[in-house]
Each structure stands twice: as structure tokens, then as C-alpha cells.
Write an enzyme that holds these catalytic residues in place. Structure first.
Site, PDB file in Angstrom:
ATOM      1  N   HIS A 161       0.727  -1.268   0.050  1.00 32.33           N
ATOM      2  CA  HIS A 161      -0.064   0.037  -0.149  1.00 32.33           C
ATOM      3  C   HIS A 161       0.723   1.179   0.092  1.00 32.33           C
ATOM      4  CE1 HIS A 161       0.288  -0.075   4.568  1.00 32.33           C
ATOM      5  NE2 HIS A 161       0.398   1.294   4.287  1.00 32.33           N
ATOM      6  N   ASP A 205       0.008  -7.431   1.646  1.00 32.90           N
ATOM      7  CA  ASP A 205       0.355  -5.932   1.416  1.00 32.90           C
ATOM      8  C   ASP A 205       1.863  -5.875   1.447  1.00 32.90           C
ATOM      9  OD1 ASP A 205       0.356  -3.378   1.588  1.00 32.90           O
ATOM     10  OD2 ASP A 205      -0.095  -3.346   3.738  1.00 32.90           O
ATOM     11  N   SER A 262       4.518   2.206   8.217  1.00 28.89           N
ATOM     12  CA  SER A 262       3.998   0.978   7.178  1.00 28.89           C
ATOM     13  C   SER A 262       5.360   0.795   6.473  1.00 28.89           C
ATOM     14  CB  SER A 262       2.879   1.453   6.454  1.00 28.89           C
ATOM     15  OG  SER A 262       1.939   1.731   7.105  1.00 28.89           O
TER      16      SER A 262
END
Ligand code: NAG
Ligand code: NAG
Length: 293
Positions: free
Chosen positions: A94, A144, A237
Site C-alpha cells: 500500500h 500487503d 508502514s
């Protein structure tokens, strides 16, 4: 020279250095699982850690695999990533979904993100190709994970080096194990952010235990972490969840921070479980060599 200046100078070379290289494909039964002889990975520069008095700040270059993803246009950090070989890093899908490889760079060897080249080992690498896991789902963030390929070889040293991939631990679920997460915390939280790299110790939950906190299904290819009553742990992230084999003092990349980090929120963090993607990583990086450590 600050980060913005470095990026500004560097932008003039980007058009030339970006090749349209695609990652060579190798089918799973051709995988050379360990083309490794004299190879080292996953060390930590502990002496640098001892200089830190209290707090969650890492030592300068304590974790040699850590990288930041930085927008070329603004010089802003938007995600973490981690070095797995001299041409490849792993991050969260992402983070780069819908971006062009020429939109961003990987900054390695850095500590204080506000100044860019603040250590002798800070360096910027362009990305000439990336690959997102084929069944990554941007609506749920399932699978992801993405591989970044640098335009040039990453110069390794004691302070910039690859983490180990958990080939030997492919069947471990790591539940109840203590693990370390890293990040500058620039994105995920609305609280104060950090210029220096931070670390936090968290614990791996079983997927069943993790599932009890969420309505959304926790997938087997995800690994949850939780910190009991930890105050301020921040991470971005794409950054690492690292397990240490204490008896040999080696760090393994067992997770990639995906949705949340499980600190301060009361909810577990959900991360990509790297052991579920080892064959994919190997098959998509056939020109890399990894340490079977
Ligand atoms: C292992 O890697 C080296 C250097 O990249 C290469 O020359 C050699 O052919 C590889 N060996 C095997 C068995 O793939
Ligand atoms: C740590 O590594 C050593 C050497 O490879 C191995 O014997 C040991 O089982 C590992 N520890 C764990 C907890 O897996």
C-alpha cells in the site's frame, strides 16, 4: 547539505539511471534456496545503542537494514522499507500502490530524517522497478507486500547491510516471541512524530488471539503484534518486524508493518507474515543472493 538539497541534486541523474529493467522470473521448482557460502546478515550495531540514555531511540545505524521511502518531489518520508540484498528491499504494497518507481527513493544508513545525510553512511538509491504481490487487495490490504529493486547496487558496510530472511524458520509461527519494530513514525499517528529512528519491543500473538480483537478476518499470511501498555511506540508502514535468534544474535525480517503497529491503540498491529512469501521473494529476485543463516 540537507536532504532536500541532496534530492534536488540527485534529480538530474534520475532520468538516466532509471532503466526499464524487469525482475527475472524463475519458477518455484527452480529455486536455489541457498546460494550462500560466506555470507552474513542480520547483525545489530549494539555499541551504538549504548550511547542512548533512555527512551525508544535507536542507536545511530544500530539496525543496518533500515530504510526510509522518501518522495523525490517533497523530500518527505512516507513509509519504511528494509534491505534484504544489495539490490532489493521489502516494503508494504500500500506504500507504493499507484506510485511510479521514479516518484520516490530509498534512503539507507540514516538516523535523523530531518537532516538527510546525517551519518557517514546515509545514501539515496533510486528504484528502477518494483513488484507488488499479485493478489494484493488495496481495499482490504491483504497480501500487503512489495519488492523494490534499486537502480544501482547498495554499498554495504558494517552500518548498511541486509537483514536475514527467515528461511530456517519458515515453519515457525513466532507466537509469544518478543520482536522489535522500527520507524520514524511520521505517518501513522496523529501524535508527535520523531526525527530520529525509534524502536519498540512488542510481542507476537497467535492469529486466533489476534482475531478476537478484530471484526475483519486476520489472514494466515498475516502476523499480529501487541504491546501491553506501551506508551509511545511509533512506526511507519512498510517497516520491519524483527525477530532475534538470541543465541547467534541475528535479526530476521519476519513481518512488514501493514495496518497499525499495535502500540498505544489497544489493538494488535497486523503485519505481513514474511514466511508466507519466501518462495515469491526468491522467485522474483533470482539475481539476488541471500544468506541461509
Ligand atoms: C551463486 O551465485 C554466484 C554469484 O552470484 C553465481 O556465480 C553462481 O553461479 C550461483 N550458484 C548457483 C548454484 O546458482
Ligand atoms: C538459533 O540458531 C541456532 C544456530 O543456527 C539454532 O541451533 C537454534 O535452534 C536457533 N534458535 C531458535 C530459538 O530457533
Amino acid at each position: 547539505m540537507g536532504l532536500k538539497e541532496i534530492l534536488f541534486l540527485a534529480i538530474f541523474t534520475v532520468a538516466e539511471s532509471l532503466e526499464t529493467t524487469t525482475i527475472n522470473y524463475k519458477t518455484e521448482n527452480q529455486i536455489n534456496f541457498a546460494n550462500v557460502t560466506q555470507c552474513d546478515c542480520g547483525w545489530r550495531n549494539v555499541q551504538n545503542s549504548l550511547q542512548i540514555v533512555g527512551g525508544d531511540e535507536t542507536g545511530v545505524n544500530e539496525y543496518p537494514g533500515m530504510a526510509a521511502l522518501i518522495y523525490l518531489s517533497s523530500g518527505l518520508l512516507f513509509c519504511g522499507a528494509h534491505i534484504i540484498s544489495d539490490r532489493y528491499l521489502l516494503t508494504a504494497a500500500h506504500c507504493i500502490y499507484n506510485k511510479s518507481p521514479s516518484d520516490f527513493v530509498a534512503l539507507v544508513g540514516d538516523h535523523d530524517i530531518s537532516t538527510g545525510g546525517d551519518t557517514a553512511y546515509s545514501a539515496i538509491y533510486y528504484i528502477n522497478a518494483y513488484e507488488i504481490y499479485p493478489t494484493y487487495d488495496s481495499s482490504t490490504d491483504a497480501n500487503d507486500i512489495a519488492i523494490l529493486r534499486t537502480s544501482t547496487q547498495i554499498t554495504f558496510s558494517t552500518y548498511v547491510a541486509p537483514i536475514c530472511l527467515p528461511f530456517k524458520y519458515a515453519t515457525y509461527d513466532f507466537s509469544s516471541q518478543p520482536v522489535t519494530i522500527l520507524g520514524w513514525g511520521q505517518i501513522e499517528f496523529s501524535g508527535p512524530t520523531s526525527n530520529v529512528l525509534l524502536k519498540a519491543e512488542v510481542q507476537v500473538l497467535t492469529n486466533a488471539n489476534c482475531q478476537s480483537s478484530y471484526a475483519q478476518v486476520v489472514l494466515s499470511q498475516e502476523i499480529c503484534t501487541f504491546a501491553n501498555g506501551i506508551d509511545s511506540c511509533q512506526a511507519d508502514s512498510g517497516g520491519p518486524v524483527m525477530w532475534t535468534n538470541i543465541s547467534i544474535a541475528r535479526l530476521y525480517l519476519i513481518g512488514i508493518i501493514s495496518h497499525g503497529v499495535g502500540c498505544a491503540t489497544g489493538y494488535p498491529g497486523i503485519n505481513v507474515r514474511v514466511t508466507s512469501f519466501l518462495n515469491w521473494i526468491l522467485s522474483r529476485t533470482s539475481d539476488a543472493s541471500y544468506c541461509y543463516m
